[in-house]
Design an enzyme around this catalytic site. Sequence first.
Site, mmCIF file in Angstrom:
data_model
loop_
_atom_site.group_PDB
_atom_site.id
_atom_site.type_symbol
_atom_site.label_atom_id
_atom_site.label_comp_id
_atom_site.label_asym_id
_atom_site.label_seq_id
_atom_site.Cartn_x
_atom_site.Cartn_y
_atom_site.Cartn_z
ATOM 1 N N HIS A 692 0.836 -1.201 0.000
ATOM 2 C CA HIS A 692 0.000 0.000 0.000
ATOM 3 C C HIS A 692 0.875 1.257 0.000
ATOM 4 O O HIS A 692 2.075 1.210 0.288
ATOM 5 C CB HIS A 692 -0.885 0.025 1.246
ATOM 6 C CG HIS A 692 -0.095 0.058 2.532
ATOM 7 N ND1 HIS A 692 0.508 -1.064 3.052
ATOM 8 C CD2 HIS A 692 0.191 1.076 3.387
ATOM 9 C CE1 HIS A 692 1.140 -0.753 4.165
ATOM 10 N NE2 HIS A 692 0.968 0.554 4.386
ATOM 11 N N ASP A 694 0.939 5.155 1.829
ATOM 12 C CA ASP A 694 0.403 5.834 3.008
ATOM 13 C C ASP A 694 -0.185 7.178 2.600
ATOM 14 O O ASP A 694 0.308 7.845 1.684
ATOM 15 C CB ASP A 694 1.501 6.074 4.056
ATOM 16 C CG ASP A 694 2.017 4.781 4.658
ATOM 17 O OD1 ASP A 694 1.278 3.789 4.643
ATOM 18 O OD2 ASP A 694 3.174 4.776 5.148
ATOM 19 N N HIS A 744 4.884 -0.075 -0.100
ATOM 20 C CA HIS A 744 5.506 -0.979 0.861
ATOM 21 C C HIS A 744 4.466 -1.907 1.473
ATOM 22 O O HIS A 744 3.255 -1.711 1.323
ATOM 23 C CB HIS A 744 6.225 -0.190 1.956
ATOM 24 C CG HIS A 744 5.316 0.717 2.720
ATOM 25 N ND1 HIS A 744 4.853 1.911 2.229
ATOM 26 C CD2 HIS A 744 4.761 0.599 3.974
ATOM 27 C CE1 HIS A 744 4.076 2.504 3.111
ATOM 28 N NE2 HIS A 744 3.982 1.716 4.182
ATOM 29 N N ARG A 754 4.036 -8.399 17.725
ATOM 30 C CA ARG A 754 4.853 -7.265 17.297
ATOM 31 C C ARG A 754 4.027 -5.979 17.417
ATOM 32 O O ARG A 754 2.851 -5.947 17.033
ATOM 33 C CB ARG A 754 5.311 -7.457 15.849
ATOM 34 C CG ARG A 754 6.153 -6.307 15.310
ATOM 35 C CD ARG A 754 6.397 -6.437 13.823
ATOM 36 N NE ARG A 754 7.155 -5.303 13.297
ATOM 37 C CZ ARG A 754 7.097 -4.867 12.057
ATOM 38 N NH1 ARG A 754 6.286 -5.487 11.177
ATOM 39 N NH2 ARG A 754 7.817 -3.834 11.669
#
Length: 763
Positions: A692, A694, A744, A754
């Site tokens: 995607h 940002d 990314h 995480r």
Amino acid sequence: MDRGFVLLFLSLLSADLPLTACEQQPAAAGKRSSEPRLSALCSAGPGSDRRRAPVLRRPHPGLENLLVVTVATKETDGFRRFLRSAKHFNYSVKVLGQGLKWEGGDYMSAPGGGQKVRLLKAALDQMKDEDQIILFIDSYDVIFASDPRELLKKFKQAKHKVVFSSESLIWPDRHLEDKHPHVREGNRFLGSGGFMGFLPNIKEMISNWTGADSDSDQLFFTRIYTDPAKRKSINITLDSKCRLFQNLHGALDEVVLKFEDGRVRARNVLYDTLPVIVHGNGPTKLQINYLGNYIPNIWTFEGGCSVCDENLQSLPGGDSDHPLVMVGVFIQQPTPFVTVFFERLLQLQYPKNRLKLFIYNQVKRETKIISWCHHVDAFLRDHGNLYENIKNIEPEEEMDAPSLCRRDEGCDYVFSLDVEVVLKNDKTLKILIEQNLPMIAPMITRSGRLWSNFWGALSADGYYARSEDYVDIVQERRVGVWNVPYVSSVFLVGGSLLRSDLSDPELFSSDVLDPDMAFCHHVRRKGVFMFVTNMHTFGRILSTENYQTTRLHNDLWQIFENPVDWQERYIHQNYTLIMKDKLIEMPCPDVYWFPLFTNVACDHLVEEMEHHGKWSGGGNVDKRIQGGYENVPTIDIHMNQISFDKEWRKLLMEYVAPITEKMYPGYYTQALFDLAFVVRYKPDEQPSLRPHHDASTFTINIALNQVGLDYQGGGCRFLRYNCSVTAPRKGWALMHPGRLTHYHEGLPTTAGVRYIAVSFVDP
């Protein structure tokens, strides 16, 4: 011409030879003695059975005829200051009344002082030299501003046998006002706190004294002066323009400090005179304390503090020989960074087995702040055995460290320390003890403000007032040890003082004042000097006014109130070295990697989010964002959900924007964002994120836990460059463009959990 004036005139013409002060006894072995002890310097008064110490004669012809006589039944801080100024100018001093009980009344509440006249009369009866010049002066609130030569010269110019100090106010009998002779210029009324004259004339003046010790010496001398026949017979005048004596009561607006050629004097601006003697009579004790910080040449612009290294005591080499100190930790309210406070307390450079720890915790163990109170419990559990003794006082109990020290004859000092004090200098306690003063505080300030833990002056109602030198002291343009009327938050006080002058169990009690103000009020009334030193950098004090205790880690929200402490706690220790040491890395094109958060910051943010617990479901429909639809959803909690969005923007402006401007020249961010959130990746929940762009000009991605330890897998891959960051470091931030070039994806987390903190900056 009078024989006395002839001798005086000859003395002023003679060679400038060194003068000799009163005889001193050597200091005790192993200690440095700075202030001469009363018993060593000066002769005892009538009625004392002590061995009389001789008053040494000066070798200078004429000047040896001058003798300073004072009454001091007790060795006070003010008396020691008086002796120091006399020694500075080589005056010979004779002390009367040493060791006797003071029966002369309380000057602050009613007339008195007759005991002084009785002692003086008895002492003068033993003197036979008719050329002797006597200076009779108070001592507890008096300082010399110049030498005997100037004093004698001005006395000669007065052309009278006895010269009294003058005042603009009449006291204690206003009915005598009309009987005072009028003067062409200057003060009209007599002040009994200082006079000077030839021995026969002074003997004649006090020969008829038959009063009680509690009678008024001021009234006695006033009646003599206002009697024309006696005034003429004794040959009395007033120092109306304050050339010899400066009484401060009624004249505070007239007196200023004069700095010139490395000397400091008091100048009377009304009469343009430089008084030789300054007297803080009546209610002007604080003003004489202020002047005494500079006169005589205590502090000058050229040389700084001239006495700050005097009277120092050296601490012994062996730990077991160190003074026993009771450290009183006072917790008045929930305070930020309390864990750090106890860490610093543990680092204090002083043998732990010579410290008795007293913790007075007034914070009740309410549910919402129970984790805060547990910091105290944890410290005592983990480190309490290191100290000689531990006493933890809960809110319902009543006790204080000074009271405990009074009961313990072995207690040498009390070191009072409020929990909001950030004590950065781990040698603070040693430094204060070495100063060898009755009560001393290290100067601490509130970061970026003029607020400090001392007051330079008091208002008429006893509250804060700013002294002329306050700003210079706080900003360290004037460095020294300063006599001040109020200290708080952190100070050292002698145990022997608590068992003597400050033995009142109600030291901290008052119907109208808070405990700190009540304490300092009682200390001032006892004549004990309080000092503050800014000769070292000691630390700062936290702001606690807006501290909230409704969250798990309340300190996270302190970036506005206590920015310096927030940075020390939460910003990576290498952040400030980023530019200098080139700690910024570029693992992929136009992707920058740099240290930002400490481990504590990462842990607190994660724990705060988990404590909040309202993770999104990871679906496209999301009512938290504008439009209600998320193209690439994650399992997350937004910063505004925990009311942390303002603090987060402050973080971006203070710590990210400078790096952005350095790495992307010509672009200046406003650190605006619509989305700032913490993402959680779990194999069985949401392990990864599809490719995607940002919705940002640039994105910040901060790793909040450690790969290999807390989770496996994970990372970020930039597809256009086929470049991945697969081992993100905890607390390090990735910064990269959000649109077009840096398509990314989030790589799969294969085990564990995480956490990352993401910001879409400048959408």
